[in-house]
Design a protein around this motif. Structure first.
Motif, mmCIF file in Angstrom:
data_model
loop_
_atom_site.group_PDB
_atom_site.id
_atom_site.type_symbol
_atom_site.label_atom_id
_atom_site.label_comp_id
_atom_site.label_asym_id
_atom_site.label_seq_id
_atom_site.Cartn_x
_atom_site.Cartn_y
_atom_site.Cartn_z
ATOM 1 N N LEU A 211 0.960 -1.033 0.002
ATOM 2 C CA LEU A 211 0.096 -0.003 -0.036
ATOM 3 C C LEU A 211 0.942 1.199 0.218
ATOM 4 O O LEU A 211 0.728 2.203 -0.723
ATOM 5 C CB LEU A 211 -0.905 -0.034 1.347
ATOM 6 C CG LEU A 211 -2.050 -1.295 1.245
ATOM 7 C CD1 LEU A 211 -3.036 -0.669 2.573
ATOM 8 C CD2 LEU A 211 -2.737 -1.152 0.045
ATOM 9 N N ARG A 213 3.708 1.538 -1.174
ATOM 10 C CA ARG A 213 4.489 1.691 -2.390
ATOM 11 C C ARG A 213 3.443 2.122 -3.736
ATOM 12 O O ARG A 213 4.011 2.759 -4.619
ATOM 13 C CB ARG A 213 5.090 0.346 -2.799
ATOM 14 C CG ARG A 213 6.315 -0.029 -1.925
ATOM 15 C CD ARG A 213 7.223 -0.959 -2.530
ATOM 16 N NE ARG A 213 8.254 -1.387 -1.814
ATOM 17 C CZ ARG A 213 9.317 -0.831 -1.680
ATOM 18 N NH1 ARG A 213 9.604 0.097 -2.410
ATOM 19 N NH2 ARG A 213 10.281 -1.167 -0.774
ATOM 20 N N SER A 214 2.261 2.068 -3.235
ATOM 21 C CA SER A 214 1.393 2.320 -4.417
ATOM 22 C C SER A 214 1.422 3.812 -4.804
ATOM 23 O O SER A 214 0.922 4.257 -5.828
ATOM 24 C CB SER A 214 -0.163 1.835 -3.971
ATOM 25 O OG SER A 214 -0.503 2.532 -2.867
ATOM 26 N N GLY A 215 1.697 4.621 -3.683
ATOM 27 C CA GLY A 215 1.894 6.242 -3.802
ATOM 28 C C GLY A 215 0.368 6.721 -3.757
ATOM 29 O O GLY A 215 0.332 7.947 -3.888
ATOM 30 N N LYS A 216 -0.577 5.955 -3.507
ATOM 31 C CA LYS A 216 -1.925 6.425 -3.718
ATOM 32 C C LYS A 216 -2.550 6.778 -2.127
ATOM 33 O O LYS A 216 -3.809 7.024 -2.034
ATOM 34 C CB LYS A 216 -2.836 5.545 -4.384
ATOM 35 C CG LYS A 216 -2.287 5.509 -5.733
ATOM 36 C CD LYS A 216 -3.346 4.443 -6.519
ATOM 37 C CE LYS A 216 -2.811 4.336 -8.047
ATOM 38 N NZ LYS A 216 -3.448 3.103 -8.581
ATOM 39 N N ILE A 217 -1.684 6.390 -1.240
ATOM 40 C CA ILE A 217 -2.281 6.222 0.365
ATOM 41 C C ILE A 217 -1.288 7.116 1.002
ATOM 42 O O ILE A 217 -0.229 6.885 1.177
ATOM 43 C CB ILE A 217 -2.373 4.808 0.766
ATOM 44 C CG1 ILE A 217 -3.439 4.303 0.087
ATOM 45 C CG2 ILE A 217 -2.722 4.888 2.249
ATOM 46 C CD1 ILE A 217 -3.593 2.626 0.234
ATOM 47 N N ASN A 218 -1.912 8.116 1.959
ATOM 48 C CA ASN A 218 -1.009 8.930 2.844
ATOM 49 C C ASN A 218 -0.987 8.085 4.135
ATOM 50 O O ASN A 218 -1.480 7.185 4.176
ATOM 51 C CB ASN A 218 -1.508 10.163 2.973
ATOM 52 C CG ASN A 218 -2.954 10.454 3.470
ATOM 53 O OD1 ASN A 218 -3.344 9.459 4.446
ATOM 54 N ND2 ASN A 218 -3.813 11.194 3.195
ATOM 55 N N GLN A 221 -4.262 7.603 6.309
ATOM 56 C CA GLN A 221 -4.958 6.388 5.610
ATOM 57 C C GLN A 221 -4.354 5.164 5.731
ATOM 58 O O GLN A 221 -5.132 4.296 6.297
ATOM 59 C CB GLN A 221 -5.176 6.914 4.058
ATOM 60 C CG GLN A 221 -5.966 8.014 3.716
ATOM 61 C CD GLN A 221 -5.931 8.484 2.275
ATOM 62 O OE1 GLN A 221 -4.746 8.195 1.737
ATOM 63 N NE2 GLN A 221 -6.809 9.013 1.643
#
Length: 259
Positions: A211, A213-218, A221
Protein backbone atom coordinates in the motif's frame (compact mmCIF):
# COMPACT_ATOMS: atom_id res chain seq x y z
CA UNK A 1 -12.20 -24.54 44.65
CA UNK A 2 -8.77 -24.50 42.98
CA UNK A 3 -8.63 -22.21 39.95
CA UNK A 4 -7.15 -23.45 36.70
CA UNK A 5 -4.39 -21.47 35.00
CA UNK A 6 -6.92 -20.24 32.41
CA UNK A 7 -9.20 -18.96 35.20
CA UNK A 8 -6.24 -17.22 36.81
CA UNK A 9 -5.26 -15.72 33.46
CA UNK A 10 -8.74 -14.18 33.05
CA UNK A 11 -8.50 -12.64 36.53
CA UNK A 12 -4.95 -11.43 35.84
CA UNK A 13 -6.06 -9.61 32.66
CA UNK A 14 -8.94 -7.94 34.54
CA UNK A 15 -6.47 -6.88 37.23
CA UNK A 16 -4.04 -5.41 34.66
CA UNK A 17 -6.89 -3.56 32.91
CA UNK A 18 -7.91 -2.01 36.23
CA UNK A 19 -4.34 -0.71 36.56
CA UNK A 20 -4.65 1.18 33.26
CA UNK A 21 -2.69 -1.14 30.94
CA UNK A 22 -3.63 -0.54 27.27
CA UNK A 23 -6.24 -2.94 25.89
CA UNK A 24 -4.09 -3.64 22.79
CA UNK A 25 -1.19 -4.76 25.02
CA UNK A 26 -3.47 -6.94 27.12
CA UNK A 27 -5.02 -8.58 24.03
CA UNK A 28 -1.58 -9.63 22.80
CA UNK A 29 -0.44 -10.77 26.25
CA UNK A 30 -3.61 -12.78 26.93
CA UNK A 31 -3.51 -14.49 23.52
CA UNK A 32 0.12 -15.52 23.95
CA UNK A 33 -0.28 -16.81 27.51
CA UNK A 34 -3.50 -18.63 26.62
CA UNK A 35 -1.70 -20.48 23.79
CA UNK A 36 1.09 -21.53 26.15
CA UNK A 37 -1.37 -22.77 28.77
CA UNK A 38 -3.43 -24.75 26.25
CA UNK A 39 -0.28 -26.38 24.89
CA UNK A 40 0.89 -27.27 28.40
CA UNK A 41 4.04 -25.15 28.31
CA UNK A 42 3.64 -23.21 31.56
CA UNK A 43 5.19 -25.20 34.38
CA UNK A 44 7.14 -24.54 37.58
CA UNK A 45 10.29 -25.33 35.59
CA UNK A 46 11.20 -22.80 32.87
CA UNK A 47 13.48 -25.16 30.91
CA UNK A 48 10.71 -26.58 28.75
CA UNK A 49 9.51 -23.12 27.76
CA UNK A 50 13.06 -22.06 26.87
CA UNK A 51 13.40 -25.18 24.73
CA UNK A 52 10.09 -24.39 22.98
CA UNK A 53 11.27 -20.87 22.12
CA UNK A 54 14.88 -21.76 21.26
CA UNK A 55 14.42 -20.90 17.55
CA UNK A 56 12.30 -17.78 18.12
CA UNK A 57 13.73 -14.31 17.33
CA UNK A 58 15.42 -12.84 20.42
CA UNK A 59 12.89 -10.01 20.67
CA UNK A 60 9.97 -12.48 20.68
CA UNK A 61 11.73 -14.66 23.28
CA UNK A 62 12.38 -11.69 25.61
CA UNK A 63 8.88 -10.20 25.37
CA UNK A 64 7.23 -13.61 25.82
CA UNK A 65 9.38 -14.31 28.89
CA UNK A 66 8.36 -10.95 30.38
CA UNK A 67 4.68 -11.88 29.92
CA UNK A 68 5.19 -15.22 31.69
CA UNK A 69 7.17 -13.73 34.58
CA UNK A 70 4.62 -10.97 35.12
CA UNK A 71 1.75 -13.48 35.12
CA UNK A 72 3.46 -15.83 37.58
CA UNK A 73 4.45 -12.96 39.89
CA UNK A 74 0.76 -12.22 40.24
CA UNK A 75 -0.56 -15.78 40.76
CA UNK A 76 2.46 -18.04 41.56
CA UNK A 77 5.36 -16.07 43.10
CA UNK A 78 7.37 -19.24 43.73
CA UNK A 79 7.25 -20.19 40.04
CA UNK A 80 8.07 -16.59 39.08
CA UNK A 81 11.26 -16.81 41.16
CA UNK A 82 12.35 -19.85 39.14
CA UNK A 83 11.78 -18.01 35.85
CA UNK A 84 13.66 -14.97 37.14
CA UNK A 85 16.55 -17.16 38.31
CA UNK A 86 16.69 -18.87 34.89
CA UNK A 87 16.86 -15.43 33.22
CA UNK A 88 19.73 -14.36 35.47
CA UNK A 89 21.66 -17.58 34.82
CA UNK A 90 21.16 -17.51 31.02
CA UNK A 91 21.64 -13.83 30.24
CA UNK A 92 22.96 -14.61 26.75
CA UNK A 93 19.48 -15.82 25.74
CA UNK A 94 17.94 -12.46 26.61
CA UNK A 95 20.24 -10.15 24.65
CA UNK A 96 18.49 -8.32 21.80
CA UNK A 97 20.76 -6.89 19.11
CA UNK A 98 20.03 -3.42 17.66
CA UNK A 99 17.43 -3.66 14.90
CA UNK A 100 16.22 -7.09 16.01
CA UNK A 101 12.96 -5.72 17.43
CA UNK A 102 11.69 -5.28 13.85
CA UNK A 103 12.53 -8.51 12.06
CA UNK A 104 12.61 -8.22 8.28
CA UNK A 105 10.71 -10.89 6.34
CA UNK A 106 12.94 -13.24 4.36
CA UNK A 107 10.51 -12.90 1.46
CA UNK A 108 10.90 -9.22 0.61
CA UNK A 109 8.03 -8.41 -1.75
CA UNK A 110 4.26 -8.86 -1.78
CA UNK A 111 4.42 -10.23 -5.33
CA UNK A 112 6.94 -12.91 -4.36
CA UNK A 113 4.84 -14.00 -1.36
CA UNK A 114 1.73 -14.13 -3.56
CA UNK A 115 3.59 -16.28 -6.11
CA UNK A 116 4.81 -18.68 -3.40
CA UNK A 117 1.37 -19.07 -1.81
CA UNK A 118 -0.46 -19.62 -5.11
CA UNK A 119 2.03 -22.10 -6.59
CA UNK A 120 3.30 -24.16 -3.64
CA UNK A 121 1.97 -27.70 -3.28
CA UNK A 122 3.07 -28.10 0.35
CA UNK A 123 0.28 -26.05 1.95
CA UNK A 124 -3.11 -27.67 2.69
CA UNK A 125 -5.98 -25.70 1.11
CA UNK A 126 -7.26 -24.16 4.41
CA UNK A 127 -3.74 -22.90 5.29
CA UNK A 128 -3.22 -21.59 1.73
CA UNK A 129 -6.52 -19.69 1.76
CA UNK A 130 -5.95 -18.27 5.24
CA UNK A 131 -2.45 -17.11 4.27
CA UNK A 132 -3.77 -15.41 1.15
CA UNK A 133 -6.45 -13.68 3.23
CA UNK A 134 -3.74 -12.25 5.53
CA UNK A 135 -1.58 -11.24 2.57
CA UNK A 136 -4.43 -9.55 0.67
CA UNK A 137 -6.11 -7.82 3.62
CA UNK A 138 -3.20 -7.06 5.97
CA UNK A 139 -5.15 -8.36 8.96
CA UNK A 140 -3.46 -9.73 12.04
CA UNK A 141 -4.31 -13.41 12.48
CA UNK A 142 -6.45 -12.69 15.56
CA UNK A 143 -8.34 -9.93 13.73
CA UNK A 144 -9.05 -12.30 10.84
CA UNK A 145 -10.96 -14.50 13.28
CA UNK A 146 -13.23 -11.56 14.25
CA UNK A 147 -14.33 -10.36 10.79
CA UNK A 148 -18.12 -10.03 10.40
CA UNK A 149 -20.53 -10.17 7.44
CA UNK A 150 -19.95 -6.47 6.66
CA UNK A 151 -16.16 -6.96 6.36
CA UNK A 152 -15.68 -5.14 9.66
CA UNK A 153 -13.45 -6.15 12.56
CA UNK A 154 -14.86 -5.25 15.96
CA UNK A 155 -12.28 -5.00 18.70
CA UNK A 156 -9.09 -6.96 18.11
CA UNK A 157 -5.70 -5.55 19.03
CA UNK A 158 -6.56 -2.03 17.90
CA UNK A 159 -9.66 -2.16 20.15
CA UNK A 160 -11.82 -0.26 17.67
CA UNK A 161 -14.07 -1.10 14.73
CA UNK A 162 -12.48 -0.85 11.30
CA UNK A 163 -13.33 -1.84 7.76
CA UNK A 164 -11.18 -4.42 6.00
CA UNK A 165 -9.99 -3.70 2.46
CA UNK A 166 -9.15 -6.77 0.37
CA UNK A 167 -6.95 -6.52 -2.71
CA UNK A 168 -8.67 -7.61 -5.97
CA UNK A 169 -6.35 -10.62 -6.31
CA UNK A 170 -8.20 -12.28 -3.43
CA UNK A 171 -11.58 -12.00 -5.16
CA UNK A 172 -10.04 -13.27 -8.41
CA UNK A 173 -9.03 -16.45 -6.54
CA UNK A 174 -12.59 -16.86 -5.24
CA UNK A 175 -11.55 -16.56 -1.57
CA UNK A 176 -13.88 -14.85 0.90
CA UNK A 177 -12.21 -13.79 4.20
CA UNK A 178 -15.50 -14.38 6.04
CA UNK A 179 -15.40 -18.06 5.03
CA UNK A 180 -11.86 -18.51 6.36
CA UNK A 181 -12.65 -17.98 10.04
CA UNK A 182 -11.61 -20.91 12.23
CA UNK A 183 -10.22 -23.04 9.40
CA UNK A 184 -6.67 -23.32 10.80
CA UNK A 185 -5.18 -22.45 14.23
CA UNK A 186 -2.47 -19.77 14.36
CA UNK A 187 0.26 -22.10 15.66
CA UNK A 188 -0.37 -24.61 12.87
CA UNK A 189 -0.33 -21.90 10.20
CA UNK A 190 2.96 -20.62 11.59
CA UNK A 191 4.48 -24.11 11.43
CA UNK A 192 3.23 -24.69 7.87
CA UNK A 193 4.57 -21.35 6.60
CA UNK A 194 8.02 -21.72 8.21
CA UNK A 195 9.49 -23.97 5.43
CA UNK A 196 8.45 -21.26 2.93
CA UNK A 197 10.43 -18.60 4.86
CA UNK A 198 7.20 -16.84 5.82
CA UNK A 199 5.42 -16.04 9.09
CA UNK A 200 1.74 -15.04 9.41
CA UNK A 201 2.76 -11.54 10.51
CA UNK A 202 5.13 -11.19 7.53
CA UNK A 203 2.03 -11.24 5.30
CA UNK A 204 0.62 -8.19 7.11
CA UNK A 205 3.97 -6.41 6.78
CA UNK A 206 4.11 -7.06 3.02
CA UNK A 207 0.52 -5.80 2.55
CA UNK A 208 1.34 -2.55 4.37
CA UNK A 209 4.46 -2.09 2.28
CA UNK A 210 2.51 -2.71 -0.95
CA UNK A 211 0.00 0.00 0.00
CA UNK A 212 2.80 2.41 0.88
CA UNK A 213 4.54 1.73 -2.45
CA UNK A 214 1.34 2.40 -4.41
CA UNK A 215 1.80 6.13 -3.81
CA UNK A 216 -1.98 6.54 -3.57
CA UNK A 217 -2.30 6.34 0.22
CA UNK A 218 -1.00 8.85 2.76
CA UNK A 219 0.27 8.10 6.27
CA UNK A 220 -3.04 8.78 8.00
CA UNK A 221 -4.99 6.55 5.59
CA UNK A 222 -2.42 3.78 5.94
CA UNK A 223 -2.67 4.04 9.73
CA UNK A 224 -6.48 3.72 9.63
CA UNK A 225 -6.49 0.82 7.16
CA UNK A 226 -3.93 -1.16 9.16
CA UNK A 227 -5.55 -0.40 12.53
CA UNK A 228 -2.40 1.08 14.08
CA UNK A 229 -2.74 3.30 17.14
CA UNK A 230 0.42 5.28 16.40
CA UNK A 231 0.94 7.11 13.10
CA UNK A 232 4.70 6.71 13.59
CA UNK A 233 4.33 3.12 12.37
CA UNK A 234 2.79 4.32 9.09
CA UNK A 235 5.56 6.93 8.75
CA UNK A 236 8.15 4.16 9.08
CA UNK A 237 6.67 2.34 6.07
CA UNK A 238 6.30 5.49 3.96
CA UNK A 239 9.85 6.69 4.76
CA UNK A 240 11.22 3.24 3.97
CA UNK A 241 9.58 3.36 0.54
CA UNK A 242 10.92 6.89 -0.08
CA UNK A 243 14.44 5.77 0.91
CA UNK A 244 14.26 2.78 -1.45
CA UNK A 245 12.99 4.99 -4.29
CA UNK A 246 15.76 7.54 -3.73
CA UNK A 247 18.37 4.77 -3.75
CA UNK A 248 16.93 3.36 -7.00
CA UNK A 249 17.13 6.77 -8.69
CA UNK A 250 20.71 7.36 -7.49
CA UNK A 251 21.76 3.89 -8.64
CA UNK A 252 20.30 4.70 -12.05
CA UNK A 253 22.29 7.95 -12.27
CA UNK A 254 25.62 6.90 -10.79
CA UNK A 255 25.50 3.12 -11.17
CA UNK A 256 25.24 0.64 -8.33
CA UNK A 257 28.13 0.96 -5.95
CA UNK A 258 29.17 -1.98 -3.78
CA UNK A 259 31.18 -1.29 -0.66
Amino acid sequence: MKLTLLDQLSRYIIHKASRGVKSSTLTTQEARLRRLIKRGLLFDSPDRLAEHWKDAPACSFVVGWQYVESFFKWCHPRAANKYEKFRQEHKHLFKVKPGEMRREPKVTSWEEAFRILTTTKSLPLPARNKSLVLLCTGMRFNDSELIDEDMMVSGGKSARNREIYALPQLKALGIDPRECVGIVPSWKLRDLLAPLDLRPHDLRHLYAEKLARSGKINELQLCRIMGWENIATAKWYVNRVLDDEAKRILDGIFGKVTV
